[in-house]
Design an enzyme around this catalytic site. Structure first.
Site, PDB file in Angstrom:
ATOM      1  N   GLY A 252     -13.206  21.192 -19.682  1.00 48.71           N
ATOM      2  CA  GLY A 252     -12.959  20.288 -20.276  1.00 48.71           C
ATOM      3  C   GLY A 252     -14.357  19.304 -20.197  1.00 48.71           C
ATOM      4  N   LYS A 253     -14.491  18.362 -20.836  1.00 53.65           N
ATOM      5  CA  LYS A 253     -15.747  17.637 -20.985  1.00 53.65           C
ATOM      6  C   LYS A 253     -16.330  17.365 -19.655  1.00 53.65           C
ATOM      7  CE  LYS A 253     -14.910  15.787 -25.871  1.00 53.65           C
ATOM      8  NZ  LYS A 253     -14.805  14.820 -26.841  1.00 53.65           N
ATOM      9  N   ARG A 254     -15.295  17.007 -18.664  1.00 57.55           N
ATOM     10  CA  ARG A 254     -15.630  16.478 -17.501  1.00 57.55           C
ATOM     11  C   ARG A 254     -16.284  17.843 -16.704  1.00 57.55           C
ATOM     12  NH1 ARG A 254     -10.777  13.737 -15.680  1.00 57.55           N
ATOM     13  NH2 ARG A 254     -10.503  13.053 -18.005  1.00 57.55           N
TER      14      ARG A 254
END
Ligand code: GLU
Length: 483
Positions: A252-254
């Site tokens: 994910g972007k995180r």
């Protein structure tokens, strides 16, 4: 590979303009595109912007630019239009109203009159009864006429089990607990994703819906709505997630999943990115790893997409990129590295650059490696003695040995011709006269003229630098060791 049915294939990518496309979700564009291109079909882009709260200014352009950079072109959609338009959901509100009216007329949709407090009370009631909260258990007996000020809800039919075939995930099925009266149109007049995508896919004659695995739990809902609308569902394809490098969670972007365009700025070629993305979780059944776009188009099929999540491995991307850089012809590479040259190359002529590029082409993993690999051709490098002590072989030499070897090299090179093959002969003689191994002698000379971690073959490097520069740099190195 063609589908047995004769309907022309139409696939789509339906991003919401909520941010950039990151590498974890671009396959939802790539796979349906490959499938359409390989089956004489059409690929459509549709912008799903009905969630006003999540709308991000500029995201749509960013998404479209990413597709363009990758070469994922569309036959219909934003910027080009098409006969099924508009392709932006917020401009299609009339379509959703028409389809909603069909459901209302059949008694299959109703105005939801409840306040949030009432819904909370239903929820609490279900919880107390140890039942999952399902809206269908609390349907209003006499709902008001829907005037658009309240949400419009779907009135799901008799709860039952649905079974469907997913070309990637296989046979899937879910029981009645997955079915409920969900919202079709919100009180702001916008449709929900659940409703809008079904209407659009039908109106746009989409034959294959390709999206992430996270949609599987909702598919029974969609199937119940298709049924109510008397629509034959398209083929529903869900793609497994791309996993973070640790293999444990979805990328994910995180977790640092970068935007696709960030890789562009880091000197990744679109060919390599496309190849990498396609080969994460897909193969053609052989050991082949490098595929041209045309090969991917020819060979792609959903039944070879693996069910389990593929791990995101940036090292593999870099390796592939290096391979793709090697395959470029020099003119093409010259054009692509235009913005990557070190500042020191500003005054250099195109001929000089071309010559240097030829030398380093095989060593570039990304276009952004260019300054590190070429700076010393254009400007004087700084002596960095830690590169000697950090080198396993060279660190064994003492100062006197180094000075002797560099002096011998300087003398031999000062009377050598400077074309690569004469230089090779000179270097070979030097090996003999000093009794050193190439791993020591050549590494030492290489460092003394470049102070760079990598350089091309030594004879080529010396020849390109020229006799005068080589003599000067060897002297500077000797002076440094004399201190
Ligand atoms: N707008 C949805 C998203 O961005 C698309 C899902 C779909 O392809 O239907 O996740």
């Amino acid at each position: 590979m063609t589908d047995s049915n004769q309907t022309p294939i139409r696939t789509r990518f339906a991003p919401s303009p909520t941010g950039y496309i990151h590498v974890g979700n671009v396959r939802a564009a790539l796979f349906p595109w490959l499938f359409a291109r390989g089956n004489n079909g059409k690929f459509i882009v549709r912008i799903e912007d009905t969630d006003q709260a999540r709308y991000v200014e500029g995201a749509q352009d960013l998404i479209l630019d990413t597709l363009k950079w990758l070469g994922i072109n569309w036959d219909e959609g934003p910027q080009i239009g098409g006969e099924y338009g508009p392709y932006i959901q917020s401009q299609r509100v009339d379509h959703y109203k028409q389809w909603a009216q069909k459901l209302i007329d059949k008694g299959l949709a109703y105005a939801d009159p409840y306040t949030p407090e009432q819904v909370d009370a239903f929820r609490a009631e279900s919880k107390a009864a140890k039942q999952p909260f399902l809206f269908r258990n609390f349907r209003p007996e006499n709902p008001p006429v829907w005037d658009g000020s309240m949400p419009l809800r779907f009135k799901v039919g008799e709860p039952k089990r649905y079974t469907w075939h997913d070309p990637v995930m296989g046979e899937l099925s879910a029981g009645p607990e997955a079915l409920d009266d969900f919202i079709l149109i919100k009180s702001d007049g916008m449709p929900t994703y659940n409703f809008a995508h079904i209407v659009d896919d039908q109106d746009m004659e989409i034959t294959h819906v390709v999206r992430g695995l996270e949609y599987i739990p909702s598919i029974p809902k969609y199937l119940s709505l298709y049924e109510a609308l008397e629509i034959t569902p398209p083929v529903l394809v869900c793609l497994p997630h791309i996993m973070a490098p640790d293999g444990k969670k979805k990328l994910g972007k995180r977790d640092g999943a970068k935007s696709v365009t960030e890789y562009k700025n880091e000197g990744i070629l679109p060919e390599a990115m496309l190849n990498f993305l396609a080969s994460m979780g897909w193969n053609d059944g052989t050991e082949q790893e490098l595929f041209t776009v045309q090969e991917l188009i020819d060979k792609f099929s959903f039944d070879r997409v693996q069910k389990s999540g593929a791990r995101f491995d940036e090292t593999r991307l870099l390796w592939m990129n290096g391979q793709w850089i090697r395959r470029l012809d020099l003119d093409d590479l010259m054009a692509r590295v235009d913005s990557f040259w070190p500042e020191s190359a500003e005054q250099a002529s195109d001929d000089e650059k071309r010559q240097i590029l030829t030398l380093v082409q095989d060593r570039l993993k990304t276009l952004a490696d260019l300054p590190m690999l070429t700076d010393y051709f254009f400007s004087e490098p700084n002596v960095d003695l830690s590169m000697i002590s950090g080198n396993k072989q060279l660190s064994k030499l003492d100062r006197a040995e180094i000075v002797n070897l560099l002096t011998a090299a300087k003398t031999a090179l000062s009377c050598s011709a400077f074309d690569p093959s004469s230089l090779q002969a000179t270097l070979n003689q030097l090996l003999e006269s000093t009794g050193q191994k190439p791993g020591i002698l050549f590494s030492l000379i290489r460092l003394a003229v470049s102070w760079a971690p990598f350089s091309p073959a030594l004879n080529d490097t010396l020849s390109t630098l020229g006799q005068e520069v080589v003599a000067r740099r060897l002297q500077v190195a000797l002076d440094a060791f004399a201190e």
